[in-house]
Design a protein around this motif. Structure first.
Motif, PDB file in Angstrom:
ATOM      1  N   PRO A   1      31.527  -2.582  50.826  1.00 37.56           N
ATOM      2  CA  PRO A   1      30.337  -3.145  51.461  1.00 37.56           C
ATOM      3  C   PRO A   1      30.258  -2.770  52.948  1.00 37.56           C
ATOM      4  O   PRO A   1      31.279  -2.587  53.605  1.00 37.56           O
ATOM      5  N   ALA A   2      29.039  -2.688  53.439  1.00 35.96           N
ATOM      6  CA  ALA A   2      28.809  -2.433  54.856  1.00 35.96           C
ATOM      7  C   ALA A   2      29.348  -3.602  55.676  1.00 35.96           C
ATOM      8  O   ALA A   2      29.566  -4.700  55.163  1.00 35.96           O
ATOM      9  N   GLU A   3      29.518  -3.370  56.967  1.00 35.73           N
ATOM     10  CA  GLU A   3      30.083  -4.404  57.836  1.00 35.73           C
ATOM     11  C   GLU A   3      29.262  -5.686  57.808  1.00 35.73           C
ATOM     12  O   GLU A   3      29.818  -6.783  57.748  1.00 35.73           O
ATOM     13  N   ARG A   4      27.944  -5.575  57.832  1.00 34.51           N
ATOM     14  CA  ARG A   4      27.118  -6.792  57.822  1.00 34.51           C
ATOM     15  C   ARG A   4      27.371  -7.614  56.562  1.00 34.51           C
ATOM     16  O   ARG A   4      27.455  -8.839  56.609  1.00 34.51           O
ATOM     17  N   ALA A   5      27.499  -6.955  55.422  1.00 30.77           N
ATOM     18  CA  ALA A   5      27.769  -7.668  54.167  1.00 30.77           C
ATOM     19  C   ALA A   5      29.137  -8.335  54.221  1.00 30.77           C
ATOM     20  O   ALA A   5      29.303  -9.477  53.759  1.00 30.77           O
ATOM     21  N   ARG A   6      30.132  -7.657  54.796  1.00 32.19           N
ATOM     22  CA  ARG A   6      31.468  -8.268  54.920  1.00 32.19           C
ATOM     23  C   ARG A   6      31.414  -9.475  55.847  1.00 32.19           C
ATOM     24  O   ARG A   6      32.031 -10.503  55.580  1.00 32.19           O
ATOM     25  N   ARG A   7      30.653  -9.366  56.932  1.00 30.64           N
ATOM     26  CA  ARG A   7      30.505 -10.501  57.858  1.00 30.64           C
ATOM     27  C   ARG A   7      29.798 -11.674  57.170  1.00 30.64           C
ATOM     28  O   ARG A   7      30.189 -12.825  57.331  1.00 30.64           O
ATOM     29  N   ASP A   8      28.745 -11.366  56.409  1.00 33.93           N
ATOM     30  CA  ASP A   8      28.025 -12.424  55.691  1.00 33.93           C
ATOM     31  C   ASP A   8      28.938 -13.124  54.694  1.00 33.93           C
ATOM     32  O   ASP A   8      28.940 -14.357  54.597  1.00 33.93           O
ATOM     33  N   LEU A   9      29.717 -12.349  53.950  1.00 29.46           N
ATOM     34  CA  LEU A   9      30.645 -12.929  52.983  1.00 29.46           C
ATOM     35  C   LEU A   9      31.668 -13.816  53.692  1.00 29.46           C
ATOM     36  O   LEU A   9      31.953 -14.937  53.243  1.00 29.46           O
ATOM     37  N   ALA A  10      32.205 -13.337  54.803  1.00 27.52           N
ATOM     38  CA  ALA A  10      33.189 -14.125  55.556  1.00 27.52           C
ATOM     39  C   ALA A  10      32.567 -15.410  56.089  1.00 27.52           C
ATOM     40  O   ALA A  10      33.175 -16.484  56.015  1.00 27.52           O
ATOM     41  N   GLU A  11      31.357 -15.324  56.587  1.00 27.30           N
ATOM     42  CA  GLU A  11      30.699 -16.483  57.197  1.00 27.30           C
ATOM     43  C   GLU A  11      30.383 -17.554  56.139  1.00 27.30           C
ATOM     44  O   GLU A  11      30.649 -18.737  56.357  1.00 27.30           O
ATOM     45  N   VAL A  12      29.834 -17.150  54.990  1.00 26.46           N
ATOM     46  CA  VAL A  12      29.546 -18.119  53.924  1.00 26.46           C
ATOM     47  C   VAL A  12      30.855 -18.697  53.379  1.00 26.46           C
ATOM     48  O   VAL A  12      30.962 -19.905  53.142  1.00 26.46           O
ATOM     49  N   SER A  13      31.859 -17.846  53.217  1.00 25.36           N
ATOM     50  CA  SER A  13      33.162 -18.330  52.736  1.00 25.36           C
ATOM     51  C   SER A  13      33.751 -19.355  53.696  1.00 25.36           C
ATOM     52  O   SER A  13      34.259 -20.400  53.268  1.00 25.36           O
ATOM     53  N   ALA A  14      33.688 -19.056  54.988  1.00 26.76           N
ATOM     54  CA  ALA A  14      34.228 -19.994  55.982  1.00 26.76           C
ATOM     55  C   ALA A  14      33.458 -21.306  55.953  1.00 26.76           C
ATOM     56  O   ALA A  14      34.067 -22.387  55.971  1.00 26.76           O
ATOM     57  N   ALA A  15      32.135 -21.246  55.901  1.00 28.85           N
ATOM     58  CA  ALA A  15      31.334 -22.476  55.870  1.00 28.85           C
ATOM     59  C   ALA A  15      31.675 -23.303  54.629  1.00 28.85           C
ATOM     60  O   ALA A  15      31.824 -24.529  54.710  1.00 28.85           O
ATOM     61  N   ASN A  16      31.823 -22.643  53.492  1.00 26.93           N
ATOM     62  CA  ASN A  16      32.167 -23.332  52.251  1.00 26.93           C
ATOM     63  C   ASN A  16      33.529 -24.016  52.368  1.00 26.93           C
ATOM     64  O   ASN A  16      33.658 -25.220  52.123  1.00 26.93           O
ATOM     65  N   GLU A  17      34.536 -23.246  52.736  1.00 29.28           N
ATOM     66  CA  GLU A  17      35.898 -23.777  52.784  1.00 29.28           C
ATOM     67  C   GLU A  17      36.058 -24.839  53.872  1.00 29.28           C
ATOM     68  O   GLU A  17      36.738 -25.847  53.671  1.00 29.28           O
ATOM     69  N   LEU A  18      35.440 -24.615  55.034  1.00 28.49           N
ATOM     70  CA  LEU A  18      35.575 -25.577  56.123  1.00 28.49           C
ATOM     71  C   LEU A  18      34.870 -26.888  55.799  1.00 28.49           C
ATOM     72  O   LEU A  18      35.334 -27.955  56.198  1.00 28.49           O
ATOM     73  N   ASP A  19      33.747 -26.815  55.069  1.00 22.57           N
ATOM     74  CA  ASP A  19      33.112 -28.062  54.635  1.00 22.57           C
ATOM     75  C   ASP A  19      34.066 -28.845  53.741  1.00 22.57           C
ATOM     76  O   ASP A  19      34.237 -30.055  53.910  1.00 22.57           O
ATOM     77  N   LEU A  20      34.691 -28.162  52.795  1.00 25.48           N
ATOM     78  CA  LEU A  20      35.626 -28.841  51.895  1.00 25.48           C
ATOM     79  C   LEU A  20      36.825 -29.405  52.652  1.00 25.48           C
ATOM     80  O   LEU A  20      37.257 -30.529  52.403  1.00 25.48           O
TER      81      LEU A  20
END
Length: 194
Positions: A117-136
């Motif tokens: 994936p392009a850098e933007r897609a990797r950043r988006d995946l990391a950001e959504v993953s972080a938001a998900n995990e940090l909420d939990l």
């Protein structure tokens, strides 16, 4: 579009699916709100709101089958839907350990296909993953105790992909020193939730 997405989530019963902190719908709304507080663009916020539509590597419950991706795209837009698919399709064991590397391989758990994936897609995946995990981690002390070490390691490796507000949230939820905790242990994420 967010209102339409919440209405669709309600139609599909997300408010009745048990999830840490209440229901799946409440979790999804918190993830969207967290991304908004980080200044994420609207498409990324909508992706956060809908990140569990197709199930995930850590949460098997799917609200829509993959054959109906077009229906979700009509509600949240093509860009947001493509982020939802990327998140849902992520084979965490194969992808998470090296996501922070330029040209990192991404394994699609639905198709088995590997791509870069392009850098933007990797950043988006990391950001959504972080938001998900940090909420939990914020909402569930048992989860934080069980998975906090792995999350510190994972987000420490990903610090270059995460926005400054996401890094501040990591510090607030996981404690100081999370950025230096970038060990080599693979992280599958949240042990079966989200």
């Amino acid at each position: 579009m967010s209102d339409r997405a919440v209405a669709r989530l309600r139609e599909l019963g997300a408010q009745e699916v048990p999830h840490p902190g209440g229901t799946l719908l409440l979790h999804l709304e918190r993830v969207r709100d967290l991304l908004a507080s980080w200044g994420a663009r609207p498409a990324l916020q909508r992706a956060g709101l809908c990140h569990a539509f197709y199930g995930t590597d850590g949460f098997a419950t799917a609200l829509l089958p993959l054959a109906r991706r077009g229906h979700l795209a009509e509600v949240i837009g093509d860009e947001a839907e493509s982020i939802v698919y990327l998140y849902a399709a992520c084979d965490r064991a194969a992808t998470y350990p090296t996501l922070h590397h330029t040209g990192a391989a991404f394994r699609d758990r639905f198709t088995g296909r590997v791509h870069r994936p392009a850098e933007r897609a990797r950043r988006d995946l990391a950001e959504v993953s972080a938001a998900n995990e940090l909420d939990l981690a914020r909402i569930d002390p048992v989860f934080r105790e069980a998975w906090g070490g792995e999350l510190r390691s994972l987000f420490g490796r990903w610090r270059g992909l995460l926005s400054e507000p996401a890094r501040r949230e990591c510090r607030a939820v996981l404690g100081d020193g999370w950025e230096s905790a970038a060990g080599s242990a693979p992280c599958r994420g949240n042990g079966g939730r989200g």
